[in-house]
Motif scaffolding. Sequence first.
Motif, PDB file in Angstrom:
ATOM      1  N   SER A   1     -31.125  -7.888 -12.557  1.00 19.39           N
ATOM      2  CA  SER A   1     -31.978  -6.830 -13.086  1.00 19.39           C
ATOM      3  C   SER A   1     -33.416  -7.010 -12.598  1.00 19.39           C
ATOM      4  CB  SER A   1     -31.930  -6.834 -14.611  1.00 19.39           C
ATOM      5  OG  SER A   1     -32.393  -8.076 -15.113  1.00 19.39           O
ATOM      6  N   SER A   2     -34.245  -6.030 -12.923  1.00 22.57           N
ATOM      7  CA  SER A   2     -35.599  -5.975 -12.369  1.00 22.57           C
ATOM      8  C   SER A   2     -36.409  -7.231 -12.664  1.00 22.57           C
ATOM      9  CB  SER A   2     -36.323  -4.746 -12.906  1.00 22.57           C
ATOM     10  OG  SER A   2     -36.339  -4.756 -14.319  1.00 22.57           O
ATOM     11  N   ALA A   3     -36.308  -7.735 -13.876  1.00 24.26           N
ATOM     12  CA  ALA A   3     -37.068  -8.925 -14.243  1.00 24.26           C
ATOM     13  C   ALA A   3     -36.240 -10.196 -14.155  1.00 24.26           C
ATOM     14  CB  ALA A   3     -37.616  -8.778 -15.655  1.00 24.26           C
ATOM     15  N   GLY A   4     -35.007 -10.055 -13.713  1.00 21.14           N
ATOM     16  CA  GLY A   4     -34.144 -11.219 -13.564  1.00 21.14           C
ATOM     17  C   GLY A   4     -33.458 -11.673 -14.833  1.00 21.14           C
ATOM     18  N   ALA A   5     -33.577 -10.878 -15.902  1.00 24.74           N
ATOM     19  CA  ALA A   5     -33.027 -11.301 -17.187  1.00 24.74           C
ATOM     20  C   ALA A   5     -31.524 -11.103 -17.276  1.00 24.74           C
ATOM     21  CB  ALA A   5     -33.724 -10.545 -18.308  1.00 24.74           C
ATOM     22  N   THR A   6     -30.992 -10.148 -16.540  1.00 25.20           N
ATOM     23  CA  THR A   6     -29.565  -9.842 -16.595  1.00 25.20           C
ATOM     24  C   THR A   6     -28.958 -10.048 -15.218  1.00 25.20           C
ATOM     25  OG1 THR A   6     -29.965  -8.197 -18.324  1.00 25.20           O
ATOM     26  CG2 THR A   6     -27.839  -8.114 -17.182  1.00 25.20           C
ATOM     27  N   ILE A   7     -27.900 -10.854 -15.178  1.00 25.91           N
ATOM     28  CA  ILE A   7     -27.238 -11.180 -13.918  1.00 25.91           C
ATOM     29  C   ILE A   7     -25.738 -10.992 -14.076  1.00 25.91           C
ATOM     30  CG2 ILE A   7     -26.685 -13.062 -12.331  1.00 25.91           C
ATOM     31  CD1 ILE A   7     -29.502 -14.119 -12.714  1.00 25.91           C
ATOM     32  N   TYR A   8     -25.144 -10.451 -13.049  1.00 22.81           N
ATOM     33  CA  TYR A   8     -23.691 -10.241 -13.014  1.00 22.81           C
ATOM     34  C   TYR A   8     -23.120 -10.857 -11.743  1.00 22.81           C
ATOM     35  CZ  TYR A   8     -19.394  -7.897 -11.706  1.00 22.81           C
ATOM     36  OH  TYR A   8     -18.119  -7.643 -11.271  1.00 22.81           O
ATOM     37  N   TYR A   9     -21.932 -11.459 -11.887  1.00 25.58           N
ATOM     38  CA  TYR A   9     -21.174 -11.944 -10.727  1.00 25.58           C
ATOM     39  C   TYR A   9     -19.737 -11.471 -10.848  1.00 25.58           C
ATOM     40  CZ  TYR A   9     -25.028 -15.272 -10.147  1.00 25.58           C
ATOM     41  OH  TYR A   9     -26.262 -15.854  -9.982  1.00 25.58           O
ATOM     42  N   VAL A  10     -19.142 -11.128  -9.747  1.00 22.36           N
ATOM     43  CA  VAL A  10     -17.710 -10.886  -9.736  1.00 22.36           C
ATOM     44  C   VAL A  10     -17.017 -12.226  -9.977  1.00 22.36           C
ATOM     45  CG1 VAL A  10     -17.432 -11.210  -7.237  1.00 22.36           C
ATOM     46  CG2 VAL A  10     -15.866  -9.708  -8.487  1.00 22.36           C
ATOM     47  N   ASP A  11     -15.869 -12.198 -10.610  1.00 22.04           N
ATOM     48  CA  ASP A  11     -15.213 -13.440 -11.014  1.00 22.04           C
ATOM     49  C   ASP A  11     -14.981 -14.404  -9.855  1.00 22.04           C
ATOM     50  OD1 ASP A  11     -13.063 -12.041 -13.647  1.00 22.04           O
ATOM     51  OD2 ASP A  11     -15.158 -12.681 -13.653  1.00 22.04           O
ATOM     52  N   SER A  12     -14.678 -13.868  -8.701  1.00 21.93           N
ATOM     53  CA  SER A  12     -14.295 -14.717  -7.572  1.00 21.93           C
ATOM     54  C   SER A  12     -15.435 -15.587  -7.039  1.00 21.93           C
ATOM     55  CB  SER A  12     -13.728 -13.869  -6.434  1.00 21.93           C
ATOM     56  OG  SER A  12     -14.683 -12.924  -6.004  1.00 21.93           O
ATOM     57  N   VAL A  13     -16.682 -15.284  -7.408  1.00 23.27           N
ATOM     58  CA  VAL A  13     -17.810 -16.074  -6.903  1.00 23.27           C
ATOM     59  C   VAL A  13     -18.553 -16.828  -8.008  1.00 23.27           C
ATOM     60  CG1 VAL A  13     -18.100 -14.382  -5.054  1.00 23.27           C
ATOM     61  CG2 VAL A  13     -19.626 -14.296  -7.036  1.00 23.27           C
TER      62      VAL A  13
END
Length: 118
Positions: free
Chosen positions: A56-68
């Motif tokens: 996210s813009s401020a780095g507070a929310t991060i998502y990864y696909v399960d495989s990585v």
Amino acid sequence: QVQLVESGGGLVQPGGSLRLSCAVSGFTSRFTFNLRNVRWYRQAPGKERELVAQISSAGATIYYVDSVKGRFTISRDNAKRTAFLQMNSLKPEDTAVYYCNIEPGSYWGQGTQVTVSS
């Protein structure tokens, strides 16, 4: 005109690491990088483009696909208008063209090839 310049791809052996960078160029003062989300996608031959990670813009929310998960780390430096994807413990199935995307605005990089092979 805003452009995203990707770098850092290459050929690496299984278990190795690469760090991709996505730098914004051609921006004006109206391009507010720090208010936009950054995503990394990848597309392997014969496969659909896949969302790998998002920050996210401020780095507070991060998502990864399960495989990585546990292997890749997405980050950003808003002052330098640059985003990164640190890729560790690379596997042959990580081989793909990796693209940087910034939203809103649908800005895309040209893609950088990552090949994991012995």
